[in-house]
Design an enzyme around this catalytic site. Structure first.
Site, short mmCIF file in Angstrom:
data_model
loop_
_atom_site.label_atom_id
_atom_site.label_comp_id
_atom_site.label_asym_id
_atom_site.label_seq_id
_atom_site.Cartn_x
_atom_site.Cartn_y
_atom_site.Cartn_z
N GLU A 138 93.63 25.36 -4.12
CA GLU A 138 91.95 25.33 -3.85
C GLU A 138 91.41 26.63 -3.92
O GLU A 138 90.06 26.53 -3.41
CB GLU A 138 92.50 24.83 -2.69
CG GLU A 138 90.75 24.25 -1.85
CD GLU A 138 91.00 23.21 -0.54
OE1 GLU A 138 92.14 22.47 -0.39
OE2 GLU A 138 90.42 23.31 0.02
N ARG B 289 84.04 11.36 -5.14
CA ARG B 289 83.93 10.90 -3.27
C ARG B 289 82.19 11.67 -2.90
O ARG B 289 82.35 10.44 -1.91
CB ARG B 289 84.53 12.20 -3.13
CG ARG B 289 86.10 11.51 -3.46
CD ARG B 289 86.74 12.19 -2.78
NE ARG B 289 88.48 11.85 -3.08
CZ ARG B 289 89.71 12.73 -3.02
NH1 ARG B 289 89.70 14.16 -2.47
NH2 ARG B 289 90.41 12.27 -3.00
N HIS C 9 86.49 17.90 3.65
CA HIS C 9 88.03 18.08 3.00
C HIS C 9 88.34 19.08 2.24
O HIS C 9 89.34 19.21 2.13
CB HIS C 9 87.68 16.31 1.97
CG HIS C 9 89.21 15.98 1.98
ND1 HIS C 9 89.81 15.87 2.65
CD2 HIS C 9 89.43 15.24 0.27
CE1 HIS C 9 91.16 15.76 1.43
NE2 HIS C 9 91.00 15.46 -0.11
N GLY D 135 101.33 32.17 -0.02
CA GLY D 135 101.14 30.82 0.37
C GLY D 135 101.80 30.53 -0.65
O GLY D 135 102.33 30.60 -1.35
N LEU E 127 96.17 18.48 -6.79
CA LEU E 127 97.75 18.38 -6.67
C LEU E 127 97.74 19.07 -8.26
O LEU E 127 98.65 19.68 -8.71
CB LEU E 127 98.60 17.15 -6.98
CG LEU E 127 98.36 16.64 -5.32
CD1 LEU E 127 99.55 15.68 -5.47
CD2 LEU E 127 98.45 17.55 -4.26
N ALA F 125 100.27 25.98 -5.41
CA ALA F 125 99.81 26.66 -6.33
C ALA F 125 100.70 27.98 -5.87
O ALA F 125 101.07 28.53 -7.21
CB ALA F 125 98.61 26.93 -5.93
N GLY F 126 101.33 28.13 -5.26
CA GLY F 126 102.12 29.53 -4.67
C GLY F 126 103.43 29.24 -4.82
O GLY F 126 104.29 29.79 -6.08
#
Lengths: 248, 612
Positions: free
Chosen positions: B402, B297, B363, B10, B418, B14-15
Site C-alpha cells: 500500500e 467502491r 480505507h 514493515g 492482497l 508485502a514486507g
C-alpha cells in the site's frame, strides 16, 4: 446511565520497577470500549484526583480483534481490550497486564515466548520454494472447515494467561501452540512431517503437561476448540510414541 | 557473495513476501516492524484475493482481470505492472495455497471463488472472511523458517525514523528507534525496502489499524523520495462507525449477496424486517443494474453519501442498511463468519437476523511512494528480472504494497490489495538483491553517513524528550483527522481544500508548541507519536495539495463545483484526460510539496470513458 467512566489501572514504569495503581474518571459516552477510554485519557492525562500523569502504555493495532495485540486482564480476566465494551463492564474497571508474561511497561507485556513456541513446534508448511508449482493439494471442504478454526489463532496469549499449568515452575507450552501443531499436521503437505511436530509436543513442557483445567477454551476470543486440539494431539503423540517404541 | 544484507521495513504481506523472496536467494534480511510482524495490518483484510483462475467456467481470464483493474482505476495506473500482476495472480494464489492457507473449497476440494466489486466473474479466493489474516500467517510462518535458519533477523518493536543516504544520495541503510529502550541505531543494507502500509490515521478514524500513520512513507519523502497520487484516497462504502475506529464490513458481504437499501420514505423508523419489499429502496441495484451492489467502491460510497445527504439515511442519520438476512445462516457462517462476529461483538446485533447499519469510512490510499518498473522495450511488458522493479527515485530505496503508488490508479478494486502486496514483494525482493549485486563495488564509503544520521536523530529525540508546550499531540491529531475526513475524502471542493491547507499549516505551527506528558525514558510511546504526528501533517499536505491542483474528477477523487449542490454527476468536474491523465508527483521542500506531473503508461489499453 452512569455519568462517568471510572478506570483503575495497574501501572509499572519499567520491567524491573514496582507496580502501582492509578485511577481515572472521564465523562460517560455510549458505545465506548476500553481502548477508546484509554485514548480519551491520553488527550489530557490526569488521575481522578486531578494529578497530572502520563498516558497509559498498552499494545494495540487493529481494534477489530484480529491482530491479537491488546490482550490484558480486565476486571480480573484475560481478554482483548478492543471488544471489552464499557457498557457491559462493572465499574470501576480494573485493568492489569497479563500475569504470565514479563511486563514491559504498564499493560504492555512481552509475548515473544509465544512466537518462540511456534519455532519449537515447527509451525509451518515446508514448501520447496516460492516458484510456481501449480495448485496445492486438494482438500475436502469439511476437513478444511475444521482446520480453519485453528488458523484463526491471533497469538494473543489469553489461553496461556488463564492456564494454571503455565507458571514460573513449569515449561508448559500452552494451548495455542498445541492447536497450531494440530493445524499443520492436518494439512496434506504438513502431514508429511507430522512426526517432527509430535516430537516437539512429547518433549518437556509438551502436551503431557496439560492439567485439563479447560480454562483455555473459555478464554479464547476466537472460540477455537483448544481442548479438542489438545486431546487430539495427546492421542497422536501416544500413538506416535508406541509406534516409535516398536519401530513400526 | 558474502555479507549481502538487505533491510525490509514493515512485516505485512508485502514486507514478508520481500523478505522470503530475498532469503530464498541466500541473502540476509534485517526485518523491522513496530509490532510483532504477525500483528501487522494485513490481518484486517477480510474478503479475499483476486486471481483469474476461472474455476467456475465463466470464461474469466487474466486479460479481463487486467482490464477490470485498469478500468476500475480510471486509467491512472501505469499498465505494464498491472498486466504482470494479473498474469501472476493465479500462481500467487497457488503458492499461498501450498503454504497452507485454509482457503474455502468447492465440493471437489478445489479452491472456491466468490464475487467482488468491479467485476462480473467469481475471481476472489477466500478463507472465510479472514483472508488477509490467513495469508499473512502463511508468510509469517515461512519467514519464521528463515529466522530459524538464520537468514532473517527480526527487529520487532523498532520504528523506522529515516533513510541513511551517502554523499552521492544513494540509500545505504536506515535509522530506527527501539520502542522499549528508546535507543536509536543506524543499520547498513545493500538495499532498503519500505513496506509500511497506508496512512489511514492521517484521517483520524479509519478502517486502518492505529499503527497505519504513514509516518515511514512521510519520513522517506522528507528524505528525498517522491510521493505520487497522494490525493487518491479510497473510502470504503461499508464500515461500522465507532468512537475509536471505523470497523470494516467487507465487500464480501455484498459479494455473497448482501443488499444495500434504505426505506423509500424518509424518516421511516419501522423495524427493518417489517418494511415490505416494495417500500425499500435498493438504490445501487436500481441505478446500476449490471453490477448492482458490486459497483466499484468509489461509486458505491458516493451513492450512499448522496442518499444520506438527501435525507434518506436511517432515522435521518448517516447510515444505510446492509442486509444479509435473506441468506441461510449456515452459508453465512461458512463464508462470512469472521466479519459477522466482528459486527455482533461491537454492535450487539446478529447480522444474520437484523440488517447491519453501515456508512462509508476511509480505507486505503491508492497513492504512495513513487516506484518504477523495468520495461522490456521490445514487448512493452514488465521485465521481472530488472533491478528497477519497485525502486523509488532514491537509488537503493524500494517500496512495496500500500505504501507504493502503483497498480490501483485512481481507485482500487476490492480484493486487489492482497494480490498487489504479494506481487510487489515477489518482484521487489529479487530486484533488491540484483541491485545490491550490481552496485556493491561501485558505491562510495558511507561510514560518515551512518554516524551523521544517528547523531541527527539522537539530537531530535533528545529535543522532543524535553518539549513542554501547551498543545497535546493527541488533540492535534484529532483536529487533523477531522479536517482531512471532512474535506479530503468522498467529495472535494477547491474552497474547502484551500481552507484545509491553511489549517494544516496552522497545525504544523501548533505542533511546535507541543508538550510531552510522559517524561519516561523507557517505552515512551508519546515521544514517538509526536514525531509521527509531524510526519502525518507533512503527508496530509501532500494529499490536500494534490487534490486541490487536480481540477477534474477521476475514480476516488470527486471534485464538485459547489458543495451545497450535493454529490452528483452534474455538480462534478468531469474527467479531463487532456490535462490530468497524469501521475501527480510530490517532491518535498521547506515550503510544502512541489507538484509536477508525469505521463501515465497507457500502452496496453486505450483509455475510455468509465461507466458501470
Amino acid at each position: 446511565m452512569p455519568s462517568s467512566i471510572r478506570l483503575s489501572v495497574k501501572r509499572q514504569d519499567t520491567p524491573t520497577s514496582s507496580p502501582y495503581w492509578e485511577e481515572y474518571e472521564i465523562p460517560y459516552q455510549p458505545r465506548q470500549n476500553v481502548i477508546s477510554v484509554l485514548m480519551e485519557i491520553a488527550k489530557d492525562p490526569k488521575t481522578r484526583a486531578g494529578k497530572a500523569t502520563s498516558p497509559v502504555v498498552y499494545d494495540r493495532a487493529c481494534l477489530e480483534e484480529v491482530c491479537g495485540s491488546c490482550a490484558m486482564r480486565i476486571n480480573g480476566v484475560a481478554r482483548m481490550a478492543c471488544t471489552a465494551l464499557i457498557d457491559s463492564l462493572e465499574q470501576p474497571i480494573r485493568l492489569e497486564p497479563m500475569a504470565k508474561f514479563p511486563v514491559q511497561r504498564d499493560l504492555s507485556v512481552d509475548r515473544q515466548v509465544m512466537f518462540d513456541s511456534l519455532k519449537r513446534i515447527k509451525g509451518w508448511i515446508p514448501i520447496d520454494g516460492t516458484y510456481d508449482l501449480g495448485p496445492g493439494p486438494r482438500m475436502p471442504e469439511p476437513e478444511r472447515q475444521q482446520a480453519y478454526e485453528y488458523s484463526k489463532c491471533i497469538t494473543c496469549g489469553n489461553c496461556l494467561d488463564v492456564c494454571p499449568q503455565v507458571n514460573g515452575r513449569s515449561n508448559f507450552i500452552g494451548a495455542a501452540p498445541i492447536a497450531q501443531a494440530r493445524l499443520f499436521n492436518s494439512h496434506p503437505t504438513g502431514a508429511m512431517n507430522a512426526g517432527e511436530r509430535l516430537e516437539a509436543l512429547m518433549a518437556e513442557g509438551g502436551v503431557d503437561d496439560c492439567g485439563n483445567a479447560q480454562n483455555c477454551v473459555r478464554a479464547c476470543p476466537k472460540s477455537i476448540p483448544l481442548t479438542t486440539a489438545i486431546a487430539e494431539m495427546y492421542r497422536a503423540t501416544t500413538r506416535y510414541g508406541i509406534k516409535k517404541l516398536f519401530g513400526t | 557473495m558474502a555479507n549481502e544484507r538487505i533491510v525490509v521495513v514493515g512485516g505485512g504481506l508485502a514486507g514478508l513476501m520481500t523478505a522470503v523472496r530475498a532469503a530464498e536467494l541466500g541473502v540476509s534480511v534485517d526485518l523491522f516492524s513496530i509490532v510483532p510482524v504477525k500483528r501487522s495490518h494485513s490481518v484486517c483484510a477480510q474478503g479475499g484475493i483476486n486471481g483469474a483462475v476461472n474455476t467456475k467456467g465463466e470464461g474469466d481470464s487474466t486479460a479481463i482481470h487486467f482490464d477490470d483493474t485498469v478500468y476500475g482505476g480510471d486509467f491512472l495506473a501505469d499498465q505494464p505492472p498491472v498486466k504482470a500482476m494479473c498474469d501472476a495472480a493465479p500462481g500467487i494464489i497457488n503458492l499461498l495455497d501450498r503454504m497452507g492457507v485454509m482457503f474455502n473449497r468447492t465440493p471437489e476440494g478445489l479452491l472456491d471463488f466468490r464475487r467482488f466489486g468491479g467485476t462480473k466473474f467469481h475471481r476472489t479466493a477466500f478463507a472465510g472472511a479472514t483472508t488477509g489474516q490467513q495469508l499473512l500467517y502463511a508468510l509469517d510462518e515461512q519467514c519464521r523458517r528463515y529466522e530459524v535458519s538464520g537468514l532473517v533477523r527480526k527487529y520487532e518493536a523498532w520504528e523506522f525514523l529515516g533513510l541513511v543516504r551517502d554523499v552521492d544520495g544513494n540509500c545505504r541503510g536506515i535509522t530506527a528507534l527501539d520502542w522499549y529502550s528508546m535507543k536509536i541505531e543506524s543499520f547498513p543494507a545493500s538495499a532498503v525496502m519500505l513496506a509500511t502500509g497506508g496512512p489511514g490515521i492521517v484521517f483520524g478514524r479509519s478502517t486502518n489499524s492505529v499503527i497505519n500513520t504513514g509516518t515511514a512513507a512521510s519520513a522517506a519523502y522528507q528524505d528525498g523520495a517522491h510521493y505520487a497520487n497522494g490525493e487518491f484516497i479510497q473510502v470504503h462504502p461499508t464500515s461500522i462507525p465507532g468512537t475509536d475506529k471505523l470497523r470494516l464490513m467487507s465487500e464480501s458481504a455484498r459479494g455473497e449477496g448482501g443488499r444495500v437499501w434504505v426505506p423509500r420514505t424518509q424518516g421511516d423508523t419501522r423495524d427493518p424486517k417489517s418494511i415490505p419489499e416494495g417500500e425499500r429502496w435498493y438504490f445501487l441495484e436500481e441505478k446500476y443494474p449490471a453490477y448492482g451492489n458490486l459497483v466499484p467502491r468509489d461509486i458505491a460510497t458516493r451513492e450512499i453519501f448522496q442518499v444520506c445527504l438527501q435525507g434518506y439515511g436511517l432515522g435521518g442519520r448517516r447510515e444505510v442498511y446492509l442486509d444479509l438476512t435473506h441468506i441461510p445462516r449456515k452459508e453465512l457462517d461458512t463464508k462470512l463468519g469472521g466479519i459477522l462476529e466482528i459486527y455482533e461483538k461491537f454492535v450487539g446485533d446478529d447480522p444474520r437476523e437484523v440488517p447491519m447499519k453501515v456508512f462509508p469510512g476511509m480505507h486505503y490510499s491508492m497513492g504512495g511512494l513513487w516506484v518504477q518498473f523495468g520495461k522490456n522495450e521490445s514487448t512493452g511488458a514488465l521485465d521481472e528480472t530488472s533491478s528497477k522493479n519497485q525502486s523509488t527515485n532514491v537509488p537503493g530505496l524500494f517500496a512495496s504494497g500500500e505504501v507504493d503508488f502503483s497498480i490501483h490508479g485512481a481507485n482500487r478494486l476490492g480484493a486487489n490489495s492482497l494480490v498487489s502486496c504479494l506481487y510487489a514483494g515477489k518482484i521487489g525482493g529479487p530486484a533488491m538483491v540484483r541491485y545490491g549485486r550490481e552496485t556493491s563495488s561501485k558505491l562510495p564509503a558511507a561510514d560518515g553517513a551512518f554516524t551523521e544520521a544517528k547523531k541527527r536523530w539522537d539530537a531530535e529525540f533528545a529535543r522532543l524528550a524535553n518539549v513542554s508546550g501547551p498543545e497535546n499531540p493527541h488533540v492535534l491529531a484529532q483536529e487533523m483527522g477531522d479536517w482531512m475526513t471532512d474535506n479530503v475524502t468522498v467529495v472535494r471542493e477547491n474552497g474547502k481544500l484551500k481552507e484545509t491547507e491553511t489549517k494544516l499549516q496552522e497545525l504544523e505551527e501548533r505542533w511546535k508548541n507541543v508538550g510531552l506528558t510522559d517524561r519516561s525514558g523507557y517505552a515512551n510511546r508519546e515521544i514517538s507519536f509526536i514525531n509521527q504526528l509531524r510526519n502525518m501533517l507533512v503527508i496530509a499536505r501532500v494529499m490536500t495539495r494534490g487534490a486541490l491542483m487536480r481540477d477534474e474528477s477521476r475514480g476516488a477523487h470527486f471534485k464538485v463545483r459547489d458543495l451545497s449542490k450535493g454529490v452528483t454527476e452534474e455538480n462534478a468536474l468531469p474527467r479531463d484526460d487532456a490535462n490530468f491523465l497524469k501521475t501527480t508527483i510530490a517532491e518535498h521542500s521547506a515550503d510544502g510539496p512541489k507538484i509536477s506531473y508525469a505521463a501515465v503508461d497507457t500502452s496496453l489499453i486505450e483509455p475510455r470513458a468509465r461507466k458501470y
